[in-house]
Design a protein around this motif. Structure first.
Motif, PDB file in Angstrom:
ATOM      1  N   ARG A  24      11.658  41.010  42.272  1.00  0.00           N
ATOM      2  CA  ARG A  24      11.333  40.326  41.018  1.00  0.00           C
ATOM      3  C   ARG A  24      10.352  39.210  41.361  1.00  0.00           C
ATOM      4  NH1 ARG A  24      15.276  38.902  36.620  1.00  0.00           N
ATOM      5  NH2 ARG A  24      16.770  38.954  38.295  1.00  0.00           N
ATOM      6  N   ARG A  25       9.272  39.140  40.606  1.00  0.00           N
ATOM      7  CA  ARG A  25       8.256  38.116  40.830  1.00  0.00           C
ATOM      8  C   ARG A  25       8.542  36.918  39.941  1.00  0.00           C
ATOM      9  NH1 ARG A  25       2.555  41.161  40.937  1.00  0.00           N
ATOM     10  NH2 ARG A  25       2.227  39.640  39.313  1.00  0.00           N
ATOM     11  N   GLU A  26       7.989  35.774  40.293  1.00  0.00           N
ATOM     12  CA  GLU A  26       8.244  34.585  39.490  1.00  0.00           C
ATOM     13  C   GLU A  26       7.550  34.642  38.132  1.00  0.00           C
ATOM     14  OE1 GLU A  26       6.900  30.875  41.206  1.00  0.00           O
ATOM     15  OE2 GLU A  26       5.376  31.929  42.344  1.00  0.00           O
ATOM     16  N   ASP A  27       6.587  35.548  37.959  1.00  0.00           N
ATOM     17  CA  ASP A  27       5.926  35.685  36.657  1.00  0.00           C
ATOM     18  C   ASP A  27       6.669  36.646  35.727  1.00  0.00           C
ATOM     19  OD1 ASP A  27       5.307  38.142  37.779  1.00  0.00           O
ATOM     20  OD2 ASP A  27       3.131  37.879  37.677  1.00  0.00           O
ATOM     21  N   GLY A  28       7.843  37.152  36.168  1.00  0.00           N
ATOM     22  CA  GLY A  28       8.643  38.035  35.332  1.00  0.00           C
ATOM     23  C   GLY A  28       8.379  39.517  35.560  1.00  0.00           C
ATOM     24  N   LEU A  29       7.345  39.847  36.317  1.00  0.00           N
ATOM     25  CA  LEU A  29       7.071  41.242  36.644  1.00  0.00           C
ATOM     26  C   LEU A  29       7.847  41.633  37.900  1.00  0.00           C
ATOM     27  CD1 LEU A  29       3.215  41.335  35.979  1.00  0.00           C
ATOM     28  CD2 LEU A  29       5.066  42.124  34.481  1.00  0.00           C
ATOM     29  N   TYR A  30       7.769  42.904  38.237  1.00  0.00           N
ATOM     30  CA  TYR A  30       8.464  43.430  39.406  1.00  0.00           C
ATOM     31  C   TYR A  30       7.467  44.152  40.295  1.00  0.00           C
ATOM     32  CZ  TYR A  30      12.637  42.661  36.606  1.00  0.00           C
ATOM     33  OH  TYR A  30      13.619  42.092  35.841  1.00  0.00           O
ATOM     34  N   ASP A  31       7.583  43.944  41.603  1.00  0.00           N
ATOM     35  CA  ASP A  31       6.810  44.707  42.578  1.00  0.00           C
ATOM     36  C   ASP A  31       7.748  45.724  43.204  1.00  0.00           C
ATOM     37  OD1 ASP A  31       4.355  43.479  42.247  1.00  0.00           O
ATOM     38  OD2 ASP A  31       4.661  42.041  43.879  1.00  0.00           O
ATOM     39  N   ILE A  32       7.341  46.972  43.165  1.00  0.00           N
ATOM     40  CA  ILE A  32       8.082  48.064  43.768  1.00  0.00           C
ATOM     41  C   ILE A  32       7.194  48.607  44.882  1.00  0.00           C
ATOM     42  CG2 ILE A  32       9.308  50.222  43.346  1.00  0.00           C
ATOM     43  CD1 ILE A  32      10.272  47.781  41.613  1.00  0.00           C
ATOM     44  N   THR A  70       9.840  47.176  30.874  1.00  0.00           N
ATOM     45  CA  THR A  70       9.764  48.435  30.130  1.00  0.00           C
ATOM     46  C   THR A  70       9.199  49.561  30.994  1.00  0.00           C
ATOM     47  OG1 THR A  70       7.525  48.153  29.231  1.00  0.00           O
ATOM     48  CG2 THR A  70       9.352  47.106  28.013  1.00  0.00           C
ATOM     49  N   MET A  71       9.009  49.292  32.272  1.00  0.00           N
ATOM     50  CA  MET A  71       8.495  50.253  33.256  1.00  0.00           C
ATOM     51  C   MET A  71       6.999  50.537  33.085  1.00  0.00           C
ATOM     52  SD  MET A  71      10.974  50.891  35.233  1.00  0.00           S
ATOM     53  CE  MET A  71      12.735  50.737  35.242  1.00  0.00           C
ATOM     54  N   LEU A  72       6.311  49.680  32.372  1.00  0.00           N
ATOM     55  CA  LEU A  72       4.857  49.809  32.231  1.00  0.00           C
ATOM     56  C   LEU A  72       4.207  49.332  33.519  1.00  0.00           C
ATOM     57  CD1 LEU A  72       2.466  50.450  30.280  1.00  0.00           C
ATOM     58  CD2 LEU A  72       2.417  47.984  29.827  1.00  0.00           C
ATOM     59  N   ILE A  73       3.303  50.140  34.067  1.00  0.00           N
ATOM     60  CA  ILE A  73       2.611  49.786  35.307  1.00  0.00           C
ATOM     61  C   ILE A  73       1.441  48.862  34.974  1.00  0.00           C
ATOM     62  CG2 ILE A  73       1.292  50.648  37.274  1.00  0.00           C
ATOM     63  CD1 ILE A  73       2.928  53.247  37.058  1.00  0.00           C
ATOM     64  N   HIS A  74       1.489  47.653  35.519  1.00  0.00           N
ATOM     65  CA  HIS A  74       0.435  46.664  35.318  1.00  0.00           C
ATOM     66  C   HIS A  74      -0.622  46.737  36.409  1.00  0.00           C
ATOM     67  CE1 HIS A  74       2.221  44.152  32.030  1.00  0.00           C
ATOM     68  NE2 HIS A  74       3.249  44.909  32.375  1.00  0.00           N
ATOM     69  N   ASP A  75      -0.199  47.087  37.619  1.00  0.00           N
ATOM     70  CA  ASP A  75      -1.162  47.174  38.709  1.00  0.00           C
ATOM     71  C   ASP A  75      -0.619  48.117  39.783  1.00  0.00           C
ATOM     72  OD1 ASP A  75      -3.524  46.721  40.050  1.00  0.00           O
ATOM     73  OD2 ASP A  75      -2.968  44.744  40.807  1.00  0.00           O
ATOM     74  N   VAL A  76      -1.528  48.624  40.599  1.00  0.00           N
ATOM     75  CA  VAL A  76      -1.186  49.506  41.708  1.00  0.00           C
ATOM     76  C   VAL A  76      -2.060  49.114  42.897  1.00  0.00           C
ATOM     77  CG1 VAL A  76      -1.110  51.888  42.548  1.00  0.00           C
ATOM     78  CG2 VAL A  76      -0.688  51.415  40.134  1.00  0.00           C
ATOM     79  N   GLU A  77      -1.423  48.980  44.037  1.00  0.00           N
ATOM     80  CA  GLU A  77      -2.147  48.753  45.290  1.00  0.00           C
ATOM     81  C   GLU A  77      -1.731  49.860  46.250  1.00  0.00           C
ATOM     82  OE1 GLU A  77      -4.432  46.495  45.788  1.00  0.00           O
ATOM     83  OE2 GLU A  77      -4.086  45.365  43.946  1.00  0.00           O
ATOM     84  N   LYS A  96      -5.400  53.147  41.330  1.00  0.00           N
ATOM     85  CA  LYS A  96      -5.535  52.166  40.235  1.00  0.00           C
ATOM     86  C   LYS A  96      -5.510  52.873  38.884  1.00  0.00           C
ATOM     87  CE  LYS A  96      -6.431  48.110  42.284  1.00  0.00           C
ATOM     88  NZ  LYS A  96      -5.528  46.975  42.138  1.00  0.00           N
ATOM     89  N   ARG A  97      -5.828  54.176  38.871  1.00  0.00           N
ATOM     90  CA  ARG A  97      -5.833  54.949  37.623  1.00  0.00           C
ATOM     91  C   ARG A  97      -4.448  55.029  36.979  1.00  0.00           C
ATOM     92  NH1 ARG A  97      -9.284  60.198  39.759  1.00  0.00           N
ATOM     93  NH2 ARG A  97     -11.183  59.049  40.297  1.00  0.00           N
ATOM     94  N   LEU A  98      -3.422  54.650  37.711  1.00  0.00           N
ATOM     95  CA  LEU A  98      -2.060  54.700  37.172  1.00  0.00           C
ATOM     96  C   LEU A  98      -1.731  53.487  36.310  1.00  0.00           C
ATOM     97  CD1 LEU A  98      -0.211  55.974  40.366  1.00  0.00           C
ATOM     98  CD2 LEU A  98      -1.111  57.314  38.450  1.00  0.00           C
TER      99      LEU A  98
END
Length: 184
Positions: A24-32, A70-77, A96-98
C-alpha cells in the motif's frame, strides 16, 4: 510433505523463482510487484550472451502494477535485467499499454490484445495472471479477503458451496434457485 516421494535419483536442471509482493502506498494506491528468475544447473550457450554459467540467471525480469482499490491499473513498470537475447528488454516498454485496464473478468483477453504475441514478452505476460491474484489478495486482504467477484472461480468459491453460503448467502440462494430441479 505435500507430494508423494519422488523418484529416488533425480538430477536438478532448471529452477524458476517467482516472488510477488503487494504494497500500500501513502497516496492510497497499491504497488503489486513480481520478480521472475530462471537458472540452470549446467552451463549452456546463448546466441547473444554467450556462455551462461550454472546459477547465473537466464531470465531476470521485474513487473510492477500500480492499481487502485477498484483494480484499475494506473501505471506499469517492466524491466528485463537478464534475457537470452539482446532484443528481449525492448518488450518491457509495451507493457505501459496496460494502463487503464481493470483487473477482473476479461483481463487476460485484454492483456493478449495489448501485449500479446510479438508486442510483449511471454515471461512478463505469464506473471500478469499471478500479479492479478496478488492484487486481489493485497487489496481484498485489507478486509479479510474474498469478494463476490470470486464466486464461481474455483471449488472453494462454488456458488452453491459452503464458503459462498457462509459469506454471501444471498448469492448462494440465487444459485440454488437457478439450479434445475433434480429428476426423480
Amino acid at each position: 510433505m505435500p507430494l508423494p516421494p519422488a523418484a529416488a535419483r533425480r538430477q536438478p536442471l532448471h529452477t524458476r523463482s517467482l516472488v510477488m509482493r503487494g504494497y500500500r502506498r501513502e497516496d492510497g494506491l497499491y504497488d503489486i510487484e513480481g520478480q521472475l528468475t530462471d537458472t540452470k544447473t549446467a552451463p549452456f550457450e546463448t546466441m547473444d550472451r554467450g556462455r551462461i554459467a550454472p546459477g547465473e540467471p537466464l531470465h531476470g525480469m521485474w513487473l510492477r502494477l500500480t492499481v487502485d482499490e477498484t483494480m484499475l491499473i494506473h501505471d506499469v513498470e517492466a524491466a528485463s535485467d537478464h534475457t537470452p537475447y539482446a532484443i528481449c528488454p525492448a518488450a518491457a516498454a509495451n507493457f505501459k499499454r496496460l494502463r487503464g485496464l481493470r483487473i477482473g473478468p476479461g483481463f487476460t483477453r485484454a492483456v493478449r490484445e495489448r501485449v500479446g504475441g510479438v508486442a510483449g514478452c511471454t515471461h512478463l505476460r505469464e506473471m500478469l495472471g499471478q500479479l492479478a491474484t496478488v492484487a486481489y489478495q493485497t487489496i481484498g486482504g485489507q478486509s479479510g479477503g474474498g469478494s463476490p467477484e470470486l464466486i464461481g472461480t474455483c471449488l472453494a468459491w462454488a456458488a452453491d458451496g459452503p464458503v459462498v453460503r457462509a459469506r454471501y448467502p444471498e448469492a448462494a440462494q440465487e444459485a440454488a434457485a437457478a439450479k434445475p430441479a433434480a429428476a426423480d
